[in-house]
Design an enzyme around this catalytic site. Sequence first.
Site, PDB file in Angstrom:
ATOM      1  N   GLY A 101      32.347   0.339  69.681  1.00 60.56           N
ATOM      2  CA  GLY A 101      31.749   1.625  70.102  1.00 60.56           C
ATOM      3  C   GLY A 101      32.480   1.972  71.505  1.00 60.56           C
ATOM      4  N   TYR A 151      14.528  -2.796  70.237  1.00 66.90           N
ATOM      5  CA  TYR A 151      15.765  -3.027  71.191  1.00 66.90           C
ATOM      6  C   TYR A 151      15.810  -4.104  71.810  1.00 66.90           C
ATOM      7  CZ  TYR A 151      19.272  -1.614  74.532  1.00 66.90           C
ATOM      8  OH  TYR A 151      20.242  -1.413  75.291  1.00 66.90           O
TER       9      TYR A 151
END
Length: 240
Positions: free
Chosen positions: A9, A150
Amino acid sequence: MKKVILITGAARGIGRGMVEELSKNREYIIIANYNKSEEEAIKLKKRIGENIEIYKADVTNKIEIEDMINYIIDKYGKIDVLINNAGISQIKMFNDITEQDWNNMITTNLTSAFFTTKAVISNMIHNKNGCIINISSIWGMVGGSCEVHYSAAKAGLIGMSKALAKELGPSNIRVNIVAPGDIDTDMNKELSVESIQEIKEGTPLRRIGKPIDIARCVKWLIEDEFTTGQVVSPNGGWVI
């Protein structure tokens, strides 16, 4: 011999900040993984130059991960540092979180780190050397309202890292966690100006973090040789 560092990422946000900071060290070879952000990855490569290589792979896809790791090891012979940074976020009330939301969050933020770590670990064990840094979140430490899925994924990353640190320590492989507070990236673009101001006022250093703040912390963990199984949280004193 140059140190080979893989960052997942890496084309945007905190990942890009790490690439920019670490690439200043010419003894590092950076492999910057990306998936959808091809344009940003190409720009990053052009701007930084020769000691960075970009590689497209979906970190939720085990086969693509294994292909990427095999490519790096075939070319460079090793992976010295793995930084599991790829992730997504979503703000939703718990009752509104769908099964698909949950699965996407866990797969992208936690299972992906399992895939990449699993793929690199044999090489690190063989070399009796390695450094793994997992990018969690302050919400993995204390939990975030309206971010239950999350928070769960990032907390899982912390548990995984601590257990791995114990298991891999005898092979001279260090595993640590960086758990950032609020950082000025696209991931926080949903926050209102008022919310950002409230965060600043609740933070002793009176500011939101920047990707460079996280990158410098990661740089220290790469260079340090006696820290493992630790959660380091650059958050401006928001959580003390």
